[in-house]
Design an enzyme around this catalytic site. Structure first.
Site, PDB file in Angstrom:
ATOM      1  N   LYS A 132     -60.957 -79.876 -52.842  1.00 31.70           N
ATOM      2  CA  LYS A 132     -61.585 -80.611 -53.789  1.00 31.70           C
ATOM      3  C   LYS A 132     -59.879 -81.315 -54.311  1.00 31.70           C
ATOM      4  O   LYS A 132     -58.722 -80.600 -54.321  1.00 31.70           O
ATOM      5  CB  LYS A 132     -61.378 -79.591 -54.985  1.00 31.70           C
ATOM      6  CG  LYS A 132     -61.840 -79.553 -56.428  1.00 31.70           C
ATOM      7  CD  LYS A 132     -62.195 -78.658 -57.115  1.00 31.70           C
ATOM      8  CE  LYS A 132     -61.155 -78.921 -58.615  1.00 31.70           C
ATOM      9  NZ  LYS A 132     -61.502 -77.834 -59.514  1.00 31.70           N
TER      10      LYS A 132
ATOM     11  N   TRP B 252     -68.969 -80.756 -60.112  1.00 30.76           N
ATOM     12  CA  TRP B 252     -69.287 -80.106 -60.936  1.00 30.76           C
ATOM     13  C   TRP B 252     -67.747 -79.941 -62.050  1.00 30.76           C
ATOM     14  O   TRP B 252     -68.093 -78.689 -62.824  1.00 30.76           O
ATOM     15  CB  TRP B 252     -69.637 -79.871 -61.565  1.00 30.76           C
ATOM     16  CG  TRP B 252     -71.419 -79.445 -60.483  1.00 30.76           C
ATOM     17  CD1 TRP B 252     -71.695 -80.511 -60.615  1.00 30.76           C
ATOM     18  CD2 TRP B 252     -71.827 -78.858 -59.102  1.00 30.76           C
ATOM     19  NE1 TRP B 252     -72.792 -80.642 -60.012  1.00 30.76           N
ATOM     20  CE2 TRP B 252     -72.118 -79.444 -58.625  1.00 30.76           C
ATOM     21  CE3 TRP B 252     -71.073 -78.253 -58.610  1.00 30.76           C
ATOM     22  CZ2 TRP B 252     -73.291 -79.503 -57.691  1.00 30.76           C
ATOM     23  CZ3 TRP B 252     -71.448 -77.900 -57.458  1.00 30.76           C
ATOM     24  CH2 TRP B 252     -72.736 -78.335 -56.352  1.00 30.76           C
ATOM     25  N   HIS B 253     -66.875 -79.862 -62.035  1.00 26.96           N
ATOM     26  CA  HIS B 253     -65.740 -79.584 -62.644  1.00 26.96           C
ATOM     27  C   HIS B 253     -64.845 -81.050 -63.724  1.00 26.96           C
ATOM     28  O   HIS B 253     -63.517 -80.994 -64.397  1.00 26.96           O
ATOM     29  CB  HIS B 253     -64.736 -79.177 -61.707  1.00 26.96           C
ATOM     30  CG  HIS B 253     -65.176 -77.695 -61.575  1.00 26.96           C
ATOM     31  ND1 HIS B 253     -63.761 -77.975 -60.164  1.00 26.96           N
ATOM     32  CD2 HIS B 253     -65.720 -76.846 -60.595  1.00 26.96           C
ATOM     33  CE1 HIS B 253     -64.886 -76.419 -60.237  1.00 26.96           C
ATOM     34  NE2 HIS B 253     -65.588 -75.928 -59.913  1.00 26.96           N
ATOM     35  N   TYR B 254     -65.781 -81.861 -64.019  1.00 26.16           N
ATOM     36  CA  TYR B 254     -65.602 -83.459 -65.322  1.00 26.16           C
ATOM     37  C   TYR B 254     -65.380 -83.058 -66.398  1.00 26.16           C
ATOM     38  O   TYR B 254     -65.299 -81.721 -66.476  1.00 26.16           O
ATOM     39  CB  TYR B 254     -66.654 -84.206 -65.089  1.00 26.16           C
ATOM     40  CG  TYR B 254     -68.101 -83.638 -65.567  1.00 26.16           C
ATOM     41  CD1 TYR B 254     -68.094 -83.665 -66.521  1.00 26.16           C
ATOM     42  CD2 TYR B 254     -68.871 -83.161 -65.073  1.00 26.16           C
ATOM     43  CE1 TYR B 254     -69.591 -83.439 -67.733  1.00 26.16           C
ATOM     44  CE2 TYR B 254     -70.224 -82.508 -65.095  1.00 26.16           C
ATOM     45  CZ  TYR B 254     -70.484 -82.219 -66.509  1.00 26.16           C
ATOM     46  OH  TYR B 254     -71.790 -82.097 -66.923  1.00 26.16           O
TER      47      TYR B 254
END
Length: 580
Positions: free
Chosen positions: A414, A514-516
């Site tokens: 990531k 899903w870390h927006y």
């Protein structure tokens, strides 16, 4: 060996990766709080000291804290996680993310970049849907945010007493850990919640029985006499007035309009008093969306949707970012355990290395891992094109594969940051619909370079002595990359070159983790106390205020922030009362 490779390629061409299976079972208690009720039972008009829009990862601890001294209303658009084994049991991880029904706790959206994503629609927010990794923000992040370090640590510990656990370490996670150390991601920091460069074992919100603990559990701290929690309550807009005696006639938030599941309209207002507030904790998509629906946003954009402009604020919805993730599947010659993320390599070049494993699949499709077309991973498409038929076809093909082809795990990277940013706009004026959001993955070449370095580190881990029991020596790294690249249920043009570059791989196989975040950032839309600039009695406290995602995974810091700001607000209010 050739037969196995054929099966692996069939697996990836089908776009199906794995499912998770956990040996432990858990019988959910079905616990419900006495103060939790469906919005259909709420009065048409009500009054509170604090109205919190969103009972998510930050909203639950915030509400629990503020309720100690004040009347609090929490409005959650989703339902309860309790009594739903697909949320509470590790063995069902991923099922909610694959559910596209209107009642799903996960609401799917597709960014304008073509990457399938998801937003929470359940009490407890994303902590009810995620892979469970728990880790704090770095000391540098805390300093840059201007937070009080002592209160931050106290707030983390407050959270951890309820939701954080030490994971079990078995073969796959141990091999990734040892591989990280062998290739130089040093030092080894052991088990810790702290964010420290090197390799570490982090926490998890799954206990040793495979039971998920979420932000909703933090409502155990709430004062049951002063808090009201309404489920299936969708806020349509914040209501404003002006008080000439307050801040030179600036707009003042004084209530919200919300609807229950039957469509009945309700209004909740703040009690009289200059310190009472509305706090938006609706998430990185929901918070900027609600501000715009309420008249706070770029004036020209609001007028396009016939929304009356309360405050022309063009920075609402700007600075949207999503950390790009890329992953490599490593087939194993021997069985591996099923596991979610337990180990992380925090590199010095701007990439985090993590891993998951497990190769179980049930033909009824009830169990999944982080990587499967059912939740949108490895499914990239141009905007406005649908892939439901392609996904359904791929899912059907999994049943023809034997377990040998499903044996292995993923190593992922990531990108920290990222530097690339995008924006959010309204699609329409329906708060139930997703807004339009663009993240601009790898628009900045520095993000792409970090992905390339991260993928290079993954290659070294796979080739390490520590990882030898879990790899086939005659399957090269380039073969693994091409398997992944061919795996996508992907309507974008395929690249047919036999040796894909890491740059092309990063671009073609980018996924979300899903870390927006962003859209209501500190210094742009809110001040350092999370008060919305230009109006009174309104704050935003959630991931939309972040300039970049904290730690390797943000959920711990979001829960901490809810507690932290709740304490800050109570202390400030008490100090003001004593002064007066």
């Amino acid at each position: 060996m050739g037969a196995l490779l054929w099966k692996l390629n069939l697996l990836f061409l089908a776009g199906i990766l794995f499912s998770l299976k956990h040996c432990a079972s858990h019988r959910d208690t079905g616990r419900k709080y006495s103060f939790m009720q469906d919005a259909t039972s709420a009065p048409i008009i009500s009054y509170y000291d604090y109205i919190i829009v969103g009972g998510g990862t930050a909203g639950c601890p915030l509400a629990a804290t503020l309720s100690q001294n004040h009347r609090v209303l929490v409005l959650e658009r989703g339902g309860s996680p309790y009594g739903n084994p697909n949320i509470t049991n590790l063995s069902a991880y991923g099922v909610p993310l694959s559910d596209t029904s209107p009642s799903s706790p996960a609401q799917r959206f597709i960014s304008e970049d073509g990457v399938i994503n998801s937003r929470a629609r359940v009490l407890g927010g994303g902590s009810c849907l995620n892979a469970g990794f728990y880790t704090r923000a770095s000391p540098r992040y805390v300093r840059e945010a201007g937070w009080d370090g002592k209160l931050v640590n106290e707030s983390y510990k407050w959270v951890e007493r309820v939701v954080a656990f030490r994971p079990s370490m078995r073969q796959w996670q141990s091999a990734v850990r040892d591989g990280l150390l062998e290739v130089g991601v040093l030092p080894y920091n052991g088990f810790t919640y702290d964010h420290i460069h090197g390799t570490k074992v982090g926490g998890t919100i799954f206990d040793h029985n495979g039971h998920r603990h979420t932000a909703a559990d933090l409502l155990e701290y709430a004062n049951t006499n002063t808090i009201t929690l309404l489920l299936h309550a969708t806020v349509h807009r914040i209501l404003f007035t002006t008080h000439k005696e307050r801040s030179n006639s600036r707009p003042v938030a004084h209530g919200v309009l919300y609807k229950d599941a039957r469509g009945t309209e309700h209004r909740a207002y703040l009690n009289h008093g200059t310190k009472n507030e509305i706090i938006v904790s609706a998430g990185a998509l929901g918070s900027p969306q609600l501000l715009m629906l309420s008249g706070i946003g770029a004036g020209h954009h609001l007028r396009e949707h016939n929304i009356s402009v309360v405050l022309d604020q063009p920075l609402v919805g700007q600075g949207m970012s999503d950390n790009p993730m890329n992953a490599v599947y490593v087939p194993s010659p021997s069985p591996v355990e099923v596991s979610l993320i337990s180990v992380v390599g925090i590199t010095n070049f701007g990439s985090y290395i993590e891993a998951v494993s497990g190769a179980a699949f049930t033909s009824n499709g009830s169990e999944f891992t982080m990587f499967t077309p059912k939740i949108g991973q490895f499914s990239k498409l141009p905007p406005k094109q649908m892939i439901l038929q392609a996904i359904a076809k791929a899912i059907g093909r999994i049943e023809s594969l034997d377990q040998e082809a499903l044996r292995g795990g993923f190593i992922l990277e990531k990108v920290i940051g990222p530097i690339s940013t995008g924006h959010l706009e309204l699609r329409n004026t329906d708060p139930n619909d997703n807004p339009l959001v663009t993240f601009n993955y790898f628009q900045d070449p520095r993000d792409l370079e970090r992905c390339i370095q991260g993928m290079g580190t993954i290659e070294k881990i796979i080739d390490s002595n520590a990882f030898a029991p879990f790899r086939y020596n005659n399957i090269s790294f380039s073969m693994l990359l091409n398997m992944i690249a061919n795996a996508q249920v992907n309507l974008l043009p395929k690249h047919t070159n036999t040796s894909m570059s890491l740059e092309q791989f990063c671009r073609d196989t980018v996924m979300t983790i899903w870390h927006y975040h962003g859209g209501c950032q500190v210094g742009r839309v809110v001040d350092n106390d999370y008060k919305v600039l230009g109006v009174d009695a309104l704050r935003v406290i959630d991931g939309s205020t972040f300039n970049y995602s904290p730690g390797t995974n943000p959920q711990a810091t979001l829960m901490m922030l809810g507690r932290y700001m709740g304490v800050r607000i109570l202390r400030e209010r008490l100090a003001a009362d004593e002064t007066n």
